[in-house]
Write a protein that holds these residues in place. Structure first.
Motif, PDB file in Angstrom:
ATOM      1  N   ARG A   1       2.357   0.688  -7.245  1.00  0.00           N
ATOM      2  CA  ARG A   1       1.984   0.593  -5.839  1.00  0.00           C
ATOM      3  C   ARG A   1       2.147  -0.850  -5.385  1.00  0.00           C
ATOM      4  O   ARG A   1       1.644  -1.771  -6.025  1.00  0.00           O
ATOM      5  CB  ARG A   1       0.518   1.026  -5.700  1.00  0.00           C
ATOM      6  CG  ARG A   1       0.194   1.600  -4.374  1.00  0.00           C
ATOM      7  CD  ARG A   1      -1.130   2.364  -4.373  1.00  0.00           C
ATOM      8  NE  ARG A   1      -1.353   2.853  -3.029  1.00  0.00           N
ATOM      9  CZ  ARG A   1      -0.757   3.927  -2.525  1.00  0.00           C
ATOM     10  NH1 ARG A   1       0.041   4.641  -3.287  1.00  0.00           N
ATOM     11  NH2 ARG A   1      -0.960   4.277  -1.269  1.00  0.00           N
TER      12      ARG A   1
ATOM     13  N   GLN B   1       2.724   5.574 -11.450  1.00  0.00           N
ATOM     14  CA  GLN B   1       3.220   4.979 -10.204  1.00  0.00           C
ATOM     15  C   GLN B   1       2.983   3.484 -10.170  1.00  0.00           C
ATOM     16  O   GLN B   1       2.091   2.958 -10.818  1.00  0.00           O
ATOM     17  CB  GLN B   1       2.595   5.641  -8.976  1.00  0.00           C
ATOM     18  CG  GLN B   1       1.126   5.329  -8.787  1.00  0.00           C
ATOM     19  CD  GLN B   1       0.578   5.876  -7.468  1.00  0.00           C
ATOM     20  OE1 GLN B   1       1.145   6.777  -6.851  1.00  0.00           O
ATOM     21  NE2 GLN B   1      -0.538   5.333  -7.031  1.00  0.00           N
TER      22      GLN B   1
ATOM     23  N   THR C   1       1.438  -4.234  -3.512  1.00  0.00           N
ATOM     24  CA  THR C   1       0.266  -4.908  -2.952  1.00  0.00           C
ATOM     25  C   THR C   1       0.728  -6.247  -2.374  1.00  0.00           C
ATOM     26  O   THR C   1       1.918  -6.567  -2.419  1.00  0.00           O
ATOM     27  CB  THR C   1      -0.802  -5.205  -4.031  1.00  0.00           C
ATOM     28  OG1 THR C   1      -0.380  -6.355  -4.778  1.00  0.00           O
ATOM     29  CG2 THR C   1      -1.003  -4.026  -4.955  1.00  0.00           C
TER      30      THR C   1
ATOM     31  N   SER D   1       3.017  -5.568  -8.018  1.00  0.00           N
ATOM     32  CA  SER D   1       2.654  -4.169  -7.813  1.00  0.00           C
ATOM     33  C   SER D   1       1.501  -3.824  -8.764  1.00  0.00           C
ATOM     34  O   SER D   1       1.097  -4.632  -9.598  1.00  0.00           O
ATOM     35  CB  SER D   1       3.861  -3.262  -8.056  1.00  0.00           C
ATOM     36  OG  SER D   1       4.360  -3.442  -9.350  1.00  0.00           O
TER      37      SER D   1
ATOM     38  N   ASN E   1       0.802  -1.225   0.000  1.00  0.00           N
ATOM     39  CA  ASN E   1       0.000   0.000   0.000  1.00  0.00           C
ATOM     40  C   ASN E   1       0.839   1.281   0.000  1.00  0.00           C
ATOM     41  O   ASN E   1       0.406   2.324   0.495  1.00  0.00           O
ATOM     42  CB  ASN E   1      -0.985  -0.008   1.186  1.00  0.00           C
ATOM     43  CG  ASN E   1      -2.210   0.842   0.880  1.00  0.00           C
ATOM     44  OD1 ASN E   1      -2.571   1.025  -0.282  1.00  0.00           O
ATOM     45  ND2 ASN E   1      -2.821   1.396   1.913  1.00  0.00           N
ATOM     46  N   ILE E   2       2.065   1.189  -0.499  1.00  0.00           N
ATOM     47  CA  ILE E   2       2.891   2.370  -0.774  1.00  0.00           C
ATOM     48  C   ILE E   2       3.533   2.159  -2.141  1.00  0.00           C
ATOM     49  O   ILE E   2       3.588   1.032  -2.639  1.00  0.00           O
ATOM     50  CB  ILE E   2       4.008   2.604   0.275  1.00  0.00           C
ATOM     51  CG1 ILE E   2       4.802   1.309   0.501  1.00  0.00           C
ATOM     52  CG2 ILE E   2       3.437   3.098   1.594  1.00  0.00           C
ATOM     53  CD1 ILE E   2       6.002   1.521   1.402  1.00  0.00           C
ATOM     54  N   THR E   3       4.018   3.243  -2.731  1.00  0.00           N
ATOM     55  CA  THR E   3       4.636   3.080  -4.050  1.00  0.00           C
ATOM     56  C   THR E   3       5.995   2.391  -3.893  1.00  0.00           C
ATOM     57  O   THR E   3       6.612   2.411  -2.825  1.00  0.00           O
ATOM     58  CB  THR E   3       4.851   4.433  -4.744  1.00  0.00           C
ATOM     59  OG1 THR E   3       5.834   5.172  -4.007  1.00  0.00           O
ATOM     60  CG2 THR E   3       3.553   5.234  -4.822  1.00  0.00           C
TER      61      THR E   3
END
Lengths: 329, 329
Positions: free
Chosen positions: A221, A219, A223, A209, A128-130
């Motif tokens: 992200r 981007q 997961t 991602s 949950n972040i790039t």
């Protein structure tokens, strides 16, 4: 005058080549001799054991093989430190038994939570972040933390004998790859600087991602989807997927590396090499095999090494130094 | 005498360098000039557009970019031919509507079966065999089949201008990668010979294999588990997973390549390059964009290329030859 210069040059080159032992952090024991002998056989075109340069792919485990894994893996320490750093922004975490155990350094409870608890910690710190943000966080963490026992930065704790071995193999035309249970995005932040291994040759556990367009670009992200745990029987699967060919040498330290070593040993085309690092040095590092601190059990491997003729490195006997004294005294 | 030899050598070197245009299969049009200009800017240390050698990663789509995809992709032709070869051993297949359509060359019915039908054909021809056996089958197929329209072996049908472009980029220090919707194990059998790209730099759609020990070694068995379809928004995901860094140039031919081109164009560190091959040559190959024969739609891409300043190759105008006349007349 000319001949004097020539003699000086010759002497200098002799002195230099005599000094420059590429494996100087190794004692002159059977392990070092086995490595050197195999490399000489593999690179000498006149021998039947010759391996053409385009087939010289070698694979290394990371945790416990290139850097320590005791008492906790570096990546788990990162996850713990990240939970602590982020906790003030997430008051709701206090109600979670695994997270609140982490916040109290109660690693027994964390361990008891098993794989489910581990996945939960990974989800909170690795998704949950790039991908860019994640790399930056790993970088920041390395810059601001030290190993408590040794007082060194984590990126200065690669085993010196193994770092020399990586250089030595590359100098002899081998392509060095990491095949590790560690997270692929975590290791790639460190592997170029610590081991001279570029990102595409670092393979580990991964999730997929997610790509999207943003106002000012794109981007990716992170997961938890498509999670692949690159351990044990999954290691040959990852080797085939990422590298696309069978290695000629494999280096590990635990029973989780045996499938990779067996897959390598069954290479039908070449005389291969297998090596296991046995943690026997409680004074300079850690000593464990059947009772490992957290991971790294080595029971089957010690038996199999005898059958298969793999080299077992006795850290205490075979290594002059564990860490590079210039980096980590 | 000495000076005569010197002059001859200089003349010879001048003649050779004048003759040796690395992109000789390209006409001297804007497309070729744009490629050359970008490479000169990227490799000249005195310019602000310089890209250090360790960042020179470039990515290519395969179907329709490096070899034809019309009227059916090579891999689908392989699947069809394999179904036909294996059908006598599987009398039960006759009752299956998709398979029996394949056996009758009824590709309309196959197409109507959609992704489900396609996955079924892949399962019958791309799984439940070892990775070694699969590679052997692809190899046998290539050795025993020809493209019907051109009368050439499939491994002789790489586009000559693109093969020159791959060489030209590598000669300038770029690492060339394939990022394709095609199957990773299928392409890797051919990519080294056709394009000079080693297996680990060939990325495509994949499923996970299964490792096991056998009586005389180990095996990896292809399955359909963890299927990853390396197309459209999945391409940047695959680039991050396999390559671990953002490309500086991307080459494609269809709307399925746009995410990869956008991801590349958004590289924050370097002036990047994007290129789309537009199939405009019905005489020497095929002409399609909005009405493609089976895949390869290019509608959004033509608009986006204008906005973004990507190069659109007009096959008919920009390429002197399509296939290498020495391989495929």
């Amino acid at each position: 005058m000319k001949s004097k210069i020539l003699i000086s040059a010759l002497l200098l080159s002799y002195v230099c080549s005599a000094q420059a032992d590429p494996l100087s952090a190794w004692n002159d024991s059977a392990s070092k001799q086995a490595i050197e002998q195999w490399v000489q056989n593999a690179t000498n075109q006149d021998r039947s054991t010759f391996i053409p340069p385009d087939k010289r792919y070698v694979v290394f485990d990371n945790d416990g093989t290139l850097w320590p894994e005791a008492p906790l893996t570096f990546q788990l320490r990162f996850a713990v430190d990240e939970i602590k750093r982020l906790a003030p922004e997430h008051p709701e975490w206090k109600n979670d038994p695994v997270v609140s155990a982490v916040l109290k350094d109660d690693f027994r409870t964390v361990a008891q939570s098993g794989e489910k608890g581990l996945m939960q910690l990974l989800e909170l710190t690795h998704s949950n972040i790039t991908t860019d943000e994640f790399a930056q966080r790993v970088s920041n963490w390395v810059d601001s933390h030290q190993d408590q026992r040794f007082g060194c930065r984590y990126d200065q704790m690669g085993y010196q004998p193994m770092r020399q071995l990586l250089d030595y193999l590359r100098d002899n035309g081998f392509k060095t790859w990491i095949i590790s249970g560690g997270g692929i995005d975590f290791m790639r932040v460190l592997a170029q600087k610590m081991y001279g291994i570029p990102p595409e040759q670092v393979v580990g556990s991964f999730s997929l991602s997610e790509f999207s367009l943003t106002d000012n670009g794109t981007q990716l992200r992170k997961t938890m989807k498509g999670a692949f745990n690159d351990d044990a029987a999954a290691k040959p699967v990852a080797i085939h997927l990422f590298m696309g060919q069978r290695p000629v040498a494999a280096f590990g330290n635990s029973d989780g590396d045996l499938a990779m070593l067996q897959y390598t040993a069954a290479n039908p085309d070449f005389r291969t090499f297998g090596l296991l690092v046995h943690h026997t040095d409680a004074e300079r590092e850690y000593a464990y095999d059947s009772h490992p601190p957290a991971s790294g059990k080595l029971i089957e491997g010690l038996k199999m090494a005898q059958e298969k003729g793999w080299t077992v490195v006795d850290m205490k006997q075979d290594w002059k130094t564990v860490f590079d004294p210039a980096l980590c005294k």
